[in-house]
Design a protein around this motif. Structure first.
Motif, PDB file in Angstrom:
ATOM      1  N   LEU A 107       0.826  -1.201   0.000  1.00 18.74           N
ATOM      2  CA  LEU A 107       0.000   0.000   0.000  1.00 18.74           C
ATOM      3  C   LEU A 107       0.861   1.252   0.000  1.00 18.74           C
ATOM      4  CD1 LEU A 107      -2.688   1.553   0.312  1.00 18.74           C
ATOM      5  CD2 LEU A 107      -2.429   1.268   2.803  1.00 18.74           C
ATOM      6  N   LEU A 108       1.862   1.295   0.856  1.00 14.55           N
ATOM      7  CA  LEU A 108       2.721   2.478   0.953  1.00 14.55           C
ATOM      8  C   LEU A 108       3.484   2.711  -0.343  1.00 14.55           C
ATOM      9  CD1 LEU A 108       4.160   1.943   4.564  1.00 14.55           C
ATOM     10  CD2 LEU A 108       2.279   3.444   3.870  1.00 14.55           C
ATOM     11  N   PHE A 109       3.991   1.638  -0.931  1.00 14.78           N
ATOM     12  CA  PHE A 109       4.752   1.773  -2.174  1.00 14.78           C
ATOM     13  C   PHE A 109       3.844   2.243  -3.310  1.00 14.78           C
ATOM     14  CE2 PHE A 109       6.530  -0.141  -6.102  1.00 14.78           C
ATOM     15  CZ  PHE A 109       7.722   0.573  -6.136  1.00 14.78           C
ATOM     16  N   ALA A 110       2.634   1.675  -3.385  1.00  8.37           N
ATOM     17  CA  ALA A 110       1.693   2.077  -4.436  1.00  8.37           C
ATOM     18  C   ALA A 110       1.285   3.534  -4.284  1.00  8.37           C
ATOM     19  CB  ALA A 110       0.459   1.172  -4.400  1.00  8.37           C
ATOM     20  N   LEU A 111       1.022   3.958  -3.057  1.00  7.91           N
ATOM     21  CA  LEU A 111       0.661   5.349  -2.815  1.00  7.91           C
ATOM     22  C   LEU A 111       1.794   6.288  -3.210  1.00  7.91           C
ATOM     23  CD1 LEU A 111      -1.183   5.256   0.645  1.00  7.91           C
ATOM     24  CD2 LEU A 111      -2.172   5.910  -1.558  1.00  7.91           C
ATOM     25  N   PHE A 112       3.011   5.952  -2.792  1.00  4.86           N
ATOM     26  CA  PHE A 112       4.150   6.828  -3.089  1.00  4.86           C
ATOM     27  C   PHE A 112       4.370   6.940  -4.587  1.00  4.86           C
ATOM     28  CE2 PHE A 112       8.642   7.557  -3.934  1.00  4.86           C
ATOM     29  CZ  PHE A 112       8.854   8.725  -3.206  1.00  4.86           C
ATOM     30  N   MET A 113       4.384   5.826  -5.288  1.00  5.59           N
ATOM     31  CA  MET A 113       4.638   5.858  -6.727  1.00  5.59           C
ATOM     32  C   MET A 113       3.534   6.606  -7.461  1.00  5.59           C
ATOM     33  SD  MET A 113       7.536   4.461  -7.554  1.00  5.59           S
ATOM     34  CE  MET A 113       7.321   4.125  -9.304  1.00  5.59           C
ATOM     35  N   PHE A 114       2.284   6.334  -7.107  1.00  5.43           N
ATOM     36  CA  PHE A 114       1.171   6.976  -7.796  1.00  5.43           C
ATOM     37  C   PHE A 114       1.185   8.481  -7.574  1.00  5.43           C
ATOM     38  CE2 PHE A 114      -3.202   8.530  -7.991  1.00  5.43           C
ATOM     39  CZ  PHE A 114      -3.597   8.062  -9.226  1.00  5.43           C
ATOM     40  N   ILE A 115       1.339   8.906  -6.319  1.00  6.26           N
ATOM     41  CA  ILE A 115       1.327  10.341  -6.011  1.00  6.26           C
ATOM     42  C   ILE A 115       2.552  11.026  -6.593  1.00  6.26           C
ATOM     43  CG2 ILE A 115       1.375  12.039  -4.144  1.00  6.26           C
ATOM     44  CD1 ILE A 115      -0.150   9.996  -2.436  1.00  6.26           C
ATOM     45  N   TRP A 116       3.699  10.402  -6.465  1.00  6.49           N
ATOM     46  CA  TRP A 116       4.942  11.012  -6.934  1.00  6.49           C
ATOM     47  C   TRP A 116       4.899  11.281  -8.438  1.00  6.49           C
ATOM     48  CZ3 TRP A 116      10.191   8.236  -7.867  1.00  6.49           C
ATOM     49  CH2 TRP A 116      11.200   9.187  -8.039  1.00  6.49           C
ATOM     50  N   VAL A 117       4.544  10.267  -9.212  1.00  3.17           N
ATOM     51  CA  VAL A 117       4.556  10.435 -10.671  1.00  3.17           C
ATOM     52  C   VAL A 117       3.415  11.341 -11.118  1.00  3.17           C
ATOM     53  CG1 VAL A 117       4.559   9.244 -12.883  1.00  3.17           C
ATOM     54  CG2 VAL A 117       5.642   8.174 -10.907  1.00  3.17           C
ATOM     55  N   ASN A 118       2.261  11.268 -10.468  1.00  3.13           N
ATOM     56  CA  ASN A 118       1.177  12.192 -10.799  1.00  3.13           C
ATOM     57  C   ASN A 118       1.546  13.629 -10.472  1.00  3.13           C
ATOM     58  OD1 ASN A 118      -1.723  11.198 -11.719  1.00  3.13           O
ATOM     59  ND2 ASN A 118      -0.788   9.532 -10.554  1.00  3.13           N
ATOM     60  N   ASN A 119       2.277  13.830  -9.381  1.00  2.00           N
ATOM     61  CA  ASN A 119       2.761  15.176  -9.071  1.00  2.00           C
ATOM     62  C   ASN A 119       3.748  15.654 -10.130  1.00  2.00           C
ATOM     63  OD1 ASN A 119       1.229  15.120  -6.765  1.00  2.00           O
ATOM     64  ND2 ASN A 119       2.944  14.945  -5.348  1.00  2.00           N
ATOM     65  N   LEU A 120       4.691  14.778 -10.488  1.00  2.00           N
ATOM     66  CA  LEU A 120       5.706  15.154 -11.476  1.00  2.00           C
ATOM     67  C   LEU A 120       5.097  15.422 -12.846  1.00  2.00           C
ATOM     68  CD1 LEU A 120       8.615  12.677 -10.609  1.00  2.00           C
ATOM     69  CD2 LEU A 120       8.498  15.123 -10.121  1.00  2.00           C
ATOM     70  N   ALA A 121       3.907  14.888 -13.096  1.00  2.00           N
ATOM     71  CA  ALA A 121       3.235  15.164 -14.370  1.00  2.00           C
ATOM     72  C   ALA A 121       2.983  16.654 -14.551  1.00  2.00           C
ATOM     73  CB  ALA A 121       1.918  14.397 -14.451  1.00  2.00           C
ATOM     74  N   GLY A 122       3.033  17.407 -13.455  1.00  2.00           N
ATOM     75  CA  GLY A 122       2.837  18.842 -13.553  1.00  2.00           C
ATOM     76  C   GLY A 122       3.955  19.572 -14.258  1.00  2.00           C
ATOM     77  N   VAL A 123       5.115  18.946 -14.393  1.00  2.00           N
ATOM     78  CA  VAL A 123       6.246  19.609 -15.061  1.00  2.00           C
ATOM     79  C   VAL A 123       6.817  18.759 -16.191  1.00  2.00           C
ATOM     80  CG1 VAL A 123       6.896  20.940 -13.017  1.00  2.00           C
ATOM     81  CG2 VAL A 123       7.890  18.673 -13.364  1.00  2.00           C
TER      82      VAL A 123
END
Length: 273
Positions: A107-123
């Motif tokens: 769960l923690l790994f999935a949350l981190f990867m999903f949020i991290w890459v979705n955040n980075l999609a902003g740039v």
């Protein structure tokens, strides 16, 4: 910023400047990008498409990095293992504890990867659209966390025991009701609310700043005066600086969200308050 965003925002300031009203900064309504449908409840929006693309890219990377896993890792396997170890040991084990953390690592790994890459999609071109800057995405992620830590808390202590664990043992009887109310509000209202707003607020504010500097720089650069053109170049320079700073914030917010998730899980299953 993508051409879709520019096309959506450009008419507002262009019309205003033509009437002598000056530059109109972007507003929250300018970030509504329905691709199919017009109803707010049923429209398929650009952030939804970006989120689907990001999920597909992350899944493809995970498959590619692990399809031929070996003792001597490839570059992609090394990158994946580095991130996984960071979440597993630096977040899961440190926050939840060596005895209970393993079951929550996926769960923690999935949350981190999903949020991290979705955040980075902003740039990251051509996306340049952080989906977590739309309040629905943080709410959905927080709902997953909210249900998880309450479920594991009830599973560990029982329904009555879970609510009883909100109050530390050994307190004077007269203060127990007040502490129970405060802890109940914290666990059931404050924690999910702040978890949602922290992620949404940081991503939305950062994206608004980038849009403001880019559109403001374009407006000044073509406004017709030398002084404004110089200011426009400065605005574009600030956009570049803020883009680099935003990458740091995007990564930090993914870490903070995952860290707080682990902290809430630990608090729910802890033997002592």
């Amino acid at each position: 910023m993508s051409h879709v965003q520019v096309a959506a925002l450009l008419p507002a300031w262009a019309a205003a400047s033509g009437n002598g009203e000056g530059f109109i900064p972007p507003a929250p309504a300018d970030f509504w990008h329905p691709l199919f449908g017009t109803s707010g409840e049923w429209a398929f929006t650009r952030p939804m498409l970006v989120s689907l693309c990001v999920t597909a890219l992350v899944s493809l990377f995970l498959w590619f990095a692990t399809r031929r896993a070996s003792a001597v890792p490839t570059k992609s396997q090394f990158m994946l293992e580095y991130v996984y170890d960071f979440v597993r040991n630096g977040v899961g084990r440190d926050m939840i504890g060596a005895r209970d953390f393993r079951q929550f690592v996926p769960l923690l790994f999935a949350l981190f990867m999903f949020i991290w890459v979705n955040n980075l999609a902003g740039v990251i071109p051509p996306f340049q659209n952080p989906t977590t800057a739309r309040i629905g995405f943080p709410i959905a992620l927080t709902l997953v966390v909210y249900l998880t830590y309450h479920f594991v808390g009830v599973r560990k202590h029982g329904f009555g025991g879970y609510f009883k664990s909100l109050v530390p043992s050994g307190l004077p009887a007269w203060i127990v009701p007040a502490i129970f109310v405060l802890e109940f509000i914290t666990k059931f209202i404050t924690q999910p609310l702040t978890l949602t707003l922290r992620l949404f607020g940081n991503m939305f504010a950062g994206h608004m700043l980038l849009v403001l500097f880019i559109l403001g720089g374009e407006f000044l650069l073509f406004s017709g005066t030398a002084f404004n053109a110089i200011a426009g170049v400065g605005s574009f320079a600030m956009a570049i600086i803020f883009t680099l700073f935003e990458v740091l914030i995007q990564s930090l917010q993914a870490y903070v969200f995952t860290l707080l998730t682990a902290s809430y899980i630990h608090s729910a299953i802890a033997d002592e308050h």
